[in-house]
Scaffold this active site. Structure first.
Site, PDB file in Angstrom:
ATOM      1  N   ARG A   1       1.016  12.068  -9.633  1.00  0.00           N
ATOM      2  CA  ARG A   1       1.578  10.741  -9.316  1.00  0.00           C
ATOM      3  C   ARG A   1       3.006  10.574  -9.822  1.00  0.00           C
ATOM      4  O   ARG A   1       3.754   9.733  -9.326  1.00  0.00           O
ATOM      5  CB  ARG A   1       0.739   9.629  -9.964  1.00  0.00           C
ATOM      6  CG  ARG A   1      -0.654   9.478  -9.414  1.00  0.00           C
ATOM      7  CD  ARG A   1      -1.263   8.171  -9.926  1.00  0.00           C
ATOM      8  NE  ARG A   1      -2.712   8.136  -9.780  1.00  0.00           N
ATOM      9  CZ  ARG A   1      -3.350   7.781  -8.673  1.00  0.00           C
ATOM     10  NH1 ARG A   1      -2.659   7.472  -7.592  1.00  0.00           N
ATOM     11  NH2 ARG A   1      -4.659   7.758  -8.630  1.00  0.00           N
TER      12      ARG A   1
ATOM     13  N   GLU B   1       0.850  -1.203   0.000  1.00  0.00           N
ATOM     14  CA  GLU B   1       0.000   0.000   0.000  1.00  0.00           C
ATOM     15  C   GLU B   1       0.879   1.244   0.000  1.00  0.00           C
ATOM     16  O   GLU B   1       1.992   1.231   0.544  1.00  0.00           O
ATOM     17  CB  GLU B   1      -0.907  -0.069   1.247  1.00  0.00           C
ATOM     18  CG  GLU B   1      -1.783   1.120   1.519  1.00  0.00           C
ATOM     19  CD  GLU B   1      -2.872   1.361   0.484  1.00  0.00           C
ATOM     20  OE1 GLU B   1      -2.535   1.416  -0.710  1.00  0.00           O
ATOM     21  OE2 GLU B   1      -4.036   1.533   0.866  1.00  0.00           O
ATOM     22  N   ASP B   2       0.402   2.318  -0.606  1.00  0.00           N
ATOM     23  CA  ASP B   2       1.175   3.555  -0.615  1.00  0.00           C
ATOM     24  C   ASP B   2       1.157   4.251   0.741  1.00  0.00           C
ATOM     25  O   ASP B   2       2.181   4.662   1.263  1.00  0.00           O
ATOM     26  CB  ASP B   2       0.669   4.517  -1.714  1.00  0.00           C
ATOM     27  CG  ASP B   2      -0.834   4.736  -1.672  1.00  0.00           C
ATOM     28  OD1 ASP B   2      -1.523   4.176  -0.791  1.00  0.00           O
ATOM     29  OD2 ASP B   2      -1.336   5.479  -2.540  1.00  0.00           O
TER      30      ASP B   2
ATOM     31  N   PHE C   1      -1.805  16.373   3.767  1.00  0.00           N
ATOM     32  CA  PHE C   1      -2.101  15.729   2.489  1.00  0.00           C
ATOM     33  C   PHE C   1      -0.875  15.810   1.590  1.00  0.00           C
ATOM     34  O   PHE C   1      -0.268  16.878   1.421  1.00  0.00           O
ATOM     35  CB  PHE C   1      -3.296  16.409   1.813  1.00  0.00           C
ATOM     36  CG  PHE C   1      -3.713  15.699   0.560  1.00  0.00           C
ATOM     37  CD1 PHE C   1      -4.422  14.511   0.619  1.00  0.00           C
ATOM     38  CD2 PHE C   1      -3.362  16.196  -0.691  1.00  0.00           C
ATOM     39  CE1 PHE C   1      -4.786  13.833  -0.533  1.00  0.00           C
ATOM     40  CE2 PHE C   1      -3.719  15.530  -1.850  1.00  0.00           C
ATOM     41  CZ  PHE C   1      -4.434  14.348  -1.768  1.00  0.00           C
TER      42      PHE C   1
ATOM     43  N   ASP D   1      -3.812   5.856   6.320  1.00  0.00           N
ATOM     44  CA  ASP D   1      -4.289   7.096   6.940  1.00  0.00           C
ATOM     45  C   ASP D   1      -5.201   6.681   8.102  1.00  0.00           C
ATOM     46  O   ASP D   1      -4.725   6.339   9.177  1.00  0.00           O
ATOM     47  CB  ASP D   1      -5.014   7.866   5.820  1.00  0.00           C
ATOM     48  CG  ASP D   1      -5.500   9.247   6.209  1.00  0.00           C
ATOM     49  OD1 ASP D   1      -5.607   9.525   7.404  1.00  0.00           O
ATOM     50  OD2 ASP D   1      -5.793  10.056   5.319  1.00  0.00           O
TER      51      ASP D   1
HETATM   52  P1  5GP Z   1      -7.359   5.175   4.747  1.00  0.00           P
HETATM   53  O1  5GP Z   1      -8.462   4.192   4.441  1.00  0.00           O
HETATM   54  O2  5GP Z   1      -6.212   4.560   5.503  1.00  0.00           O
HETATM   55  O3  5GP Z   1      -7.893   6.382   5.441  1.00  0.00           O
HETATM   56  O4  5GP Z   1      -6.846   5.740   3.380  1.00  0.00           O
HETATM   57  C1  5GP Z   1      -5.953   5.065   2.592  1.00  0.00           C
HETATM   58  C2  5GP Z   1      -5.961   5.593   1.178  1.00  0.00           C
HETATM   59  O5  5GP Z   1      -6.245   6.991   1.167  1.00  0.00           O
HETATM   60  C3  5GP Z   1      -4.606   5.448   0.529  1.00  0.00           C
HETATM   61  O6  5GP Z   1      -4.519   4.273  -0.200  1.00  0.00           O
HETATM   62  C4  5GP Z   1      -4.533   6.652  -0.364  1.00  0.00           C
HETATM   63  O7  5GP Z   1      -5.072   6.327  -1.629  1.00  0.00           O
HETATM   64  C5  5GP Z   1      -5.423   7.663   0.277  1.00  0.00           C
HETATM   65  N1  5GP Z   1      -4.660   8.697   1.034  1.00  0.00           N
HETATM   66  C6  5GP Z   1      -4.547   8.819   2.375  1.00  0.00           C
HETATM   67  N2  5GP Z   1      -3.802   9.886   2.709  1.00  0.00           N
HETATM   68  C7  5GP Z   1      -3.424  10.449   1.534  1.00  0.00           C
HETATM   69  C8  5GP Z   1      -2.602  11.588   1.210  1.00  0.00           C
HETATM   70  O8  5GP Z   1      -2.058  12.314   2.050  1.00  0.00           O
HETATM   71  N3  5GP Z   1      -2.430  11.838  -0.124  1.00  0.00           N
HETATM   72  C9  5GP Z   1      -3.001  11.072  -1.100  1.00  0.00           C
HETATM   73  N4  5GP Z   1      -2.752  11.420  -2.366  1.00  0.00           N
HETATM   74  N5  5GP Z   1      -3.767  10.000  -0.832  1.00  0.00           N
HETATM   75  C10 5GP Z   1      -3.967   9.692   0.476  1.00  0.00           C
END
Ligand code: 5GP
Length: 183
Positions: free
Chosen positions: A172, A106-107, A159, A110
């Site tokens: 990206r 995973e990238d 962000f 959050d």
């Molecule tokens: P979560 O479900 O953990 O809240 O969110 C995970 C997904 O939200 C990640 O796979 C990513 O696509 C997106 N995401 C969360 N934080 C960021 C951020 O700071 N920048 C971007 N571009 N995407 C984010």
């Protein structure tokens, strides 16, 4: 202080340099080394979460030194710069997971909602064990309690874009990671 940092514009927002490509590469190398040692002999299946993890996955997998397979899935909860809490389905998984060791690539994690769903789904598909490798982690945003096995870099709740991460589809392609300036 931040005036001296390189900045970029993505759509209507400005971002400043946050993590250099060099720092990212070192973090990726550390993760690959650890995974290669820990999962040796397990023939893991790396499941890359598209779209954001595609660059991280490419760099990581080039450094993995053990027998493994790689596949790609889609699963996302993000729209614009705020999480929406809407978790979509896992798309594109063709492999039989029964008894397999899975490493989700995973990238960024959050809130953790997206990964919580993904982990549940993979165990329902009878994976033997599911490891989690994320390049970035926002500990202050995290709302879940699952274990994150491999974390590249912990970051604050800003962000960010670049190195695979987007803002509404753009940004990206930058090799470095940038954080938003104005909110
Ligand atoms: P979560 O479900 O953990 O809240 O969110 C995970 C997904 O939200 C990640 O796979 C990513 O696509 C997106 N995401 C969360 N934080 C960021 C951020 O700071 N920048 C971007 N571009 N995407 C984010």
């Amino acid at each position: 202080m931040s005036q001296n940092l390189p900045t970029i514009n993505v759509n209507d927002k400005s971002f400043e340099l946050f993590i250099s490509s060099e720092t990212i590469q070192k973090a990726v190398e550390r993760l690959a080394d650890r995974i290669s040692v820990d999962l040796d002999g397990k023939n893991p299946l790396f499941l890359v979460v598209l779209n954001g993890a595609f660059i991280f996955a490419a760099d990581l997998l080039k450094r993995i030194k053990i027998d493994c397979q790689v596949s790609f899935v889609k699963l996302s909860s993000y729209s614009g710069t705020k999480t929406t809490n809407i978790v979509r389905e896992l798309i594109g998984l063709d492999e039989i997971l029964h008894g397999r060791t899975i490493v989700i690539v995973e990238d960024i994690i959050d809130t953790g909602l997206t990964m919580a769903e993904a982990i549940n789904k993979l165990y329902k598909l009878e994976a033997a064990e599911v490891y989690l490798a994320t390049l970035l982690f926002k500990p202050k945003a995290f709302q879940k309690d699952f274990k994150i096995d491999y974390i590249g870099i912990e970051i604050p709740n800003d962000f960010i874009v670049g190195y695979g991460l987007d803002y509404d589809g753009f940004g990206r392609n930058y090799p470095d990671i940038y954080k938003i300036i104005d909110k």
